[in-house]
Design a protein around this motif. Structure first.
Motif, PDB file in Angstrom:
ATOM      1  N   ASP A 156       0.816  -1.216   0.000  1.00 22.79           N
ATOM      2  CA  ASP A 156       0.000   0.000   0.000  1.00 22.79           C
ATOM      3  C   ASP A 156       0.850   1.266   0.000  1.00 22.79           C
ATOM      4  OD1 ASP A 156      -2.300  -1.476  -0.036  1.00 22.79           O
ATOM      5  OD2 ASP A 156      -2.636  -1.395   2.129  1.00 22.79           O
ATOM      6  N   ALA A 157       2.050   1.194   0.577  1.00 18.43           N
ATOM      7  CA  ALA A 157       2.918   2.365   0.664  1.00 18.43           C
ATOM      8  C   ALA A 157       3.725   2.604  -0.602  1.00 18.43           C
ATOM      9  CB  ALA A 157       3.872   2.226   1.851  1.00 18.43           C
ATOM     10  N   THR A 158       3.621   1.730  -1.600  1.00 13.49           N
ATOM     11  CA  THR A 158       4.392   1.894  -2.835  1.00 13.49           C
ATOM     12  C   THR A 158       3.804   3.021  -3.674  1.00 13.49           C
ATOM     13  OG1 THR A 158       4.891  -0.480  -2.855  1.00 13.49           O
ATOM     14  CG2 THR A 158       5.275   0.757  -4.892  1.00 13.49           C
ATOM     15  N   SER A 159       4.640   3.987  -4.008  1.00 10.42           N
ATOM     16  CA  SER A 159       4.176   5.135  -4.794  1.00 10.42           C
ATOM     17  C   SER A 159       4.628   5.071  -6.245  1.00 10.42           C
ATOM     18  CB  SER A 159       4.668   6.452  -4.169  1.00 10.42           C
ATOM     19  OG  SER A 159       6.079   6.457  -4.072  1.00 10.42           O
ATOM     20  N   VAL A 160       5.797   4.455  -6.497  1.00 10.71           N
ATOM     21  CA  VAL A 160       6.365   4.417  -7.850  1.00 10.71           C
ATOM     22  C   VAL A 160       6.997   3.059  -8.109  1.00 10.71           C
ATOM     23  CG1 VAL A 160       8.091   5.396  -9.422  1.00 10.71           C
ATOM     24  CG2 VAL A 160       6.832   6.912  -7.878  1.00 10.71           C
ATOM     25  N   VAL A 161       6.774   2.542  -9.297  1.00 14.60           N
ATOM     26  CA  VAL A 161       7.544   1.402  -9.809  1.00 14.60           C
ATOM     27  C   VAL A 161       8.250   1.878 -11.066  1.00 14.60           C
ATOM     28  CG1 VAL A 161       7.457  -0.860 -10.909  1.00 14.60           C
ATOM     29  CG2 VAL A 161       6.080  -0.417  -8.873  1.00 14.60           C
ATOM     30  N   ALA A 162       9.570   1.742 -11.094  1.00 15.14           N
ATOM     31  CA  ALA A 162      10.366   2.110 -12.271  1.00 15.14           C
ATOM     32  C   ALA A 162      10.967   0.827 -12.839  1.00 15.14           C
ATOM     33  CB  ALA A 162      11.463   3.095 -11.897  1.00 15.14           C
ATOM     34  N   MET A 163      10.716   0.570 -14.117  1.00 19.68           N
ATOM     35  CA  MET A 163      11.221  -0.661 -14.717  1.00 19.68           C
ATOM     36  C   MET A 163      11.458  -0.451 -16.206  1.00 19.68           C
ATOM     37  SD  MET A 163       7.707  -2.975 -14.758  1.00 19.68           S
ATOM     38  CE  MET A 163       8.595  -4.428 -15.315  1.00 19.68           C
ATOM     39  N   THR A 164      12.277  -1.321 -16.767  1.00 18.77           N
ATOM     40  CA  THR A 164      12.585  -1.242 -18.187  1.00 18.77           C
ATOM     41  C   THR A 164      11.661  -2.164 -18.968  1.00 18.77           C
ATOM     42  OG1 THR A 164      14.364  -1.427 -19.815  1.00 18.77           O
ATOM     43  CG2 THR A 164      14.309  -3.088 -18.099  1.00 18.77           C
ATOM     44  N   LEU A 165      11.400  -1.806 -20.217  1.00 14.10           N
ATOM     45  CA  LEU A 165      10.637  -2.675 -21.100  1.00 14.10           C
ATOM     46  C   LEU A 165      11.550  -3.715 -21.736  1.00 14.10           C
ATOM     47  CD1 LEU A 165       8.063  -3.488 -22.553  1.00 14.10           C
ATOM     48  CD2 LEU A 165       8.443  -1.625 -24.179  1.00 14.10           C
ATOM     49  N   ALA A 166      12.802  -3.350 -21.965  1.00 11.25           N
ATOM     50  CA  ALA A 166      13.773  -4.294 -22.530  1.00 11.25           C
ATOM     51  C   ALA A 166      15.158  -3.935 -22.022  1.00 11.25           C
ATOM     52  CB  ALA A 166      13.747  -4.260 -24.057  1.00 11.25           C
ATOM     53  N   SER A 167      15.936  -4.951 -21.703  1.00 13.07           N
ATOM     54  CA  SER A 167      17.282  -4.744 -21.184  1.00 13.07           C
ATOM     55  C   SER A 167      18.234  -4.312 -22.296  1.00 13.07           C
ATOM     56  CB  SER A 167      17.797  -6.027 -20.539  1.00 13.07           C
ATOM     57  OG  SER A 167      19.183  -5.948 -20.276  1.00 13.07           O
ATOM     58  N   SER A 168      19.107  -3.375 -21.995  1.00  8.24           N
ATOM     59  CA  SER A 168      20.085  -2.892 -22.971  1.00  8.24           C
ATOM     60  C   SER A 168      21.287  -3.822 -23.086  1.00  8.24           C
ATOM     61  CB  SER A 168      20.571  -1.493 -22.587  1.00  8.24           C
ATOM     62  OG  SER A 168      21.282  -1.535 -21.362  1.00  8.24           O
ATOM     63  N   THR A 169      21.368  -4.838 -22.232  1.00  4.14           N
ATOM     64  CA  THR A 169      22.520  -5.745 -22.259  1.00  4.14           C
ATOM     65  C   THR A 169      22.121  -7.198 -22.517  1.00  4.14           C
ATOM     66  OG1 THR A 169      22.378  -5.899 -19.844  1.00  4.14           O
ATOM     67  CG2 THR A 169      23.975  -4.335 -20.764  1.00  4.14           C
ATOM     68  N   LEU A 170      21.078  -7.671 -21.837  1.00  2.00           N
ATOM     69  CA  LEU A 170      20.642  -9.057 -22.006  1.00  2.00           C
ATOM     70  C   LEU A 170      19.544  -9.184 -23.051  1.00  2.00           C
ATOM     71  CD1 LEU A 170      20.530 -10.168 -18.264  1.00  2.00           C
ATOM     72  CD2 LEU A 170      22.364 -10.523 -19.924  1.00  2.00           C
ATOM     73  N   GLY A 171      18.920  -8.065 -23.384  1.00  2.77           N
ATOM     74  CA  GLY A 171      17.856  -8.080 -24.376  1.00  2.77           C
ATOM     75  C   GLY A 171      16.513  -8.517 -23.836  1.00  2.77           C
ATOM     76  N   THR A 172      16.439  -8.876 -22.567  1.00  3.24           N
ATOM     77  CA  THR A 172      15.210  -9.391 -21.976  1.00  3.24           C
ATOM     78  C   THR A 172      14.065  -8.392 -22.077  1.00  3.24           C
ATOM     79  OG1 THR A 172      16.600 -10.531 -20.370  1.00  3.24           O
ATOM     80  CG2 THR A 172      14.233 -10.419 -19.901  1.00  3.24           C
ATOM     81  N   VAL A 173      12.904  -8.859 -22.544  1.00  2.00           N
ATOM     82  CA  VAL A 173      11.685  -8.052 -22.563  1.00  2.00           C
ATOM     83  C   VAL A 173      10.869  -8.396 -21.325  1.00  2.00           C
ATOM     84  CG1 VAL A 173       9.530  -7.560 -23.792  1.00  2.00           C
ATOM     85  CG2 VAL A 173      11.644  -7.903 -25.068  1.00  2.00           C
ATOM     86  N   THR A 174      10.410  -7.393 -20.601  1.00  2.00           N
ATOM     87  CA  THR A 174       9.712  -7.615 -19.334  1.00  2.00           C
ATOM     88  C   THR A 174       8.201  -7.568 -19.526  1.00  2.00           C
ATOM     89  OG1 THR A 174       9.803  -5.255 -18.805  1.00  2.00           O
ATOM     90  CG2 THR A 174      11.601  -6.617 -18.009  1.00  2.00           C
ATOM     91  N   ASP A 175       7.481  -8.186 -18.600  1.00  2.00           N
ATOM     92  CA  ASP A 175       6.019  -8.211 -18.632  1.00  2.00           C
ATOM     93  C   ASP A 175       5.495  -6.994 -17.885  1.00  2.00           C
ATOM     94  OD1 ASP A 175       3.342  -8.773 -18.674  1.00  2.00           O
ATOM     95  OD2 ASP A 175       3.532 -10.831 -17.948  1.00  2.00           O
TER      96      ASP A 175
END
Length: 398
Positions: A156-175
Motif C-alpha cells: 500500500d505504501a508503494t508510490s512508484v515502480v520504475a522498470m525497463t521494457l527491454a534490457s540494454s545488455t541481455l535483451g530481456t523483454v519484461t512483462d
C-alpha cells in the motif's frame, strides 16, 4: 509485410565506412534523411516560439510536430509528451517534480535489470525525501525479470515502480502489463524506460498500461533527444512545475528551458524514417509505424536466432540469458579472454562492439569474475553476413 534490408542499408551513408556496427546501445547509425533535416534546420530555426514573425511560428510548429511524432511512436497523446535532451535528465526532472508527499513514508520499487538512467533519479529522490527503495531481482539463470515478485514487493505504501521494457545488455523483454495491474491496485505510478525497446518493436502505451514512458531518439537513429510520455496528459497538472516560465502549462511544466529546435526537427525525421522501413506500409503515420516496426521485428528476430545459434556453436563463448522474449541484444563471455581484449580483436577486424557495459544485471550474473562481458546489438541495417563475420572472428580466439 516485407523488410528489404538492402534498401534500408542504402538509407545510411555512414555504413560506407566499411565497419560492422553492432553497438546500437551507444547510438544507432544516422539515416541520411535525419542528418539532412538537422543540417537544414540548424540554418533556419534560429528563433524561439512566441513571436508573430515566421521564424518563431516555424519553431513553434517544430515543437508541436515533435510531440505528435513521439505520440505516434508510442500510441499516446501529444498533450502528454515532454521533450528534453536525454532520458536521464527527463527522469531526474520527473522524480524531483513529484509531490514530496509521494515520497515521505512511501517506497519506490526499482529493478536491477534497468540502466542507471532509470535507477539513479529514483534512488536520489527516495534518499532526499525519506522514501524506501525496494529492489526487483533478475533471475540469473535466464536473465528474466520475474513479474510474480512484484506482488510481494508492491504494498500500500508503494508510490512508484520504475522498470525497463527491454534490457540494454541481455535483451530481456519484461512483462510490464502484469506489473501495471499490481501497482495500479494501490494507486501507484508505473514509469517504464522503453529506450532499448523502441528501436525494435511497436510500442503501445495504452496496451502496456504504463503511466509514464521514456524513449531516447538516438537509439533508433535520431538525434540526441528524448521524451517522457504521460498516458494521461491531465497528470501533468499534478506535478510541481520546473519550467522557468511562470505561465507554462501541460508538458511545458516539465521543460526547464527552450529546446534545440534543429534536434527536434531531426526527431520528427527519425520517426518518419521508422514509419517508412517497410515500403508496403500504408495509412496514417501511426499505422505505418506499427506495420514497419512489426516487419523490422520479424526480420531481426530471425537474425537474432541465427546469431545466438551461431554463438552457441563456439565452445568458448557463453551467451548470457536465455529468456524467450527478447530484443536483438546479446551479452556473452569468451573463456580465457577478457571482454576488453575481445572487443579490441573485433575492432581489428572492423567490428564495433562494447565491453563491460555498466549494468547491475551483468554484475549480478558474475561476469566481473570471468573478465567481463561483451555486449552487441543488431540494427535496422544488420545482415547475416555481418553475423558470420562476427562469429568467424570470435572463433579465431579459441
Amino acid at each position: 509485410m516485407t523488410y528489404d534490408v538492402a534498401r534500408v542499408r542504402g538509407l545510411f551513408p555512414s555504413l560506407g565506412d566499411g565497419w560492422i556496427h553492432l553497438d546500437p546501445q551507444v547510438g544507432m547509425q544516422i539515416p541520411d534523411s535525419v542528418a539532412s533535416t538537422v543540417s537544414k534546420a540548424f540554418r533556419a530555426l534560429v528563433s524561439a516560439p512566441g513571436g508573430v514573425y515566421p521564424a518563431a511560428r516555424q519553431s513553434r510548429a517544430i515543437v508541436d510536430a515533435a510531440r505528435l511524432a513521439v505520440a505516434d511512436l508510442v500510441g499516446g497523446d501529444p498533450r502528454g509528451v515532454v521533450l528534453g535532451p536525454s532520458r536521464g535528465l527527463l527522469l531526474n526532472i520527473l522524480a524531483e517534480a513529484l509531490n514530496t508527499r509521494v515520497w515521505l513514508g512511501s517506497q519506490v520499487v526499482v529493478s536491477r535489470l534497468d540502466d542507471e538512467a532509470n535507477l539513479v533519479p529514483w534512488l536520489r529522490a527516495a534518499d532526499r525525501y525519506g522514501g524506501k527503495v525496494v529492489w526487483a531481482e533478475v533471475d540469473i539463470e535466464n536473465g528474466a525479470l520475474p513479474p510474480w515478485q512484484y506482488s510481494d514487493l508492491i504494498v500500500d505504501a508503494t508510490s512508484v515502480v520504475a522498470m525497463t521494457l527491454a534490457s540494454s545488455t541481455l535483451g530481456t523483454v519484461t512483462d510490464v502489463r502484469a506489473v501495471a495491474e499490481v501497482i495500479h491496485a494501490v494507486d501507484g505510478l508505473l514509469v517504464v524506460d522503453a529506450t532499448s525497446a523502441a528501436p525494435y518493436m511497436s510500442l503501445d502505451i495504452d496496451e502496456l498500461q504504463a503511466d509514464v514512458m521514456v524513449v531516447s531518439a538516438e537509439r533508433w537513429g535520431g538525434p540526441q533527444t528524448a521524451a517522457l510520455v504521460f498516458r494521461d496528459p491531465d497528470y501533468l497538472a499534478r506535478v510541481r512545475p520546473v519550467s522557468l516560465s511562470p505561465n507554462a502549462e501541460g508538458p511545458e511544466r516539465l521543460e526547464v528551458e527552450g529546446h534545440q529546435y534543429a534536434m527536434l526537427a531531426g526527431l520528427v525525421a527519425s520517426v518518419e524514417h521508422l514509419a517508412s522501413l517497410d515500403e508496403a506500409a500504408e495509412g496514417t503515420r501511426r499505422e505505418r509505424l506499427v506495420t514497419s516496426m512489426t516487419s523490422l521485428s520479424h526480420y531481426l528476430q530471425r537474425l537474432l536466432s541465427y546469431l545466438i545459434n551461431s554463438l552457441d556453436q563456439l565452445n568458448t563463448v557463453r551467451v548470457l540469458g536465455t529468456a524467450d522474449a527478447r530484443v536483438p541484444t546479446v551479452s556473452f563471455t569468451v573463456a580465457g579472454v577478457t571482454a576488453d581484449k575481445v572487443v579490441r580483436r573485433l575492432a581489428d577486424n572492423g567490428i564495433c562492439a562494447l565491453a563491460d557495459v555498466s549494468n547491475r544485471a551483468l554484475s549480478g550474473i558474475g561476469v566481473n569474475d570471468v573478465g567481463g562481458a561483451v555486449t552487441i546489438g543488431l540494427g535496422q541495417y544488420s545482415t547475416p553476413y555481418e553475423v558470420d563475420q562476427l562469429v568467424r572472428c570470435l572463433g579465431s580466439l579459441g
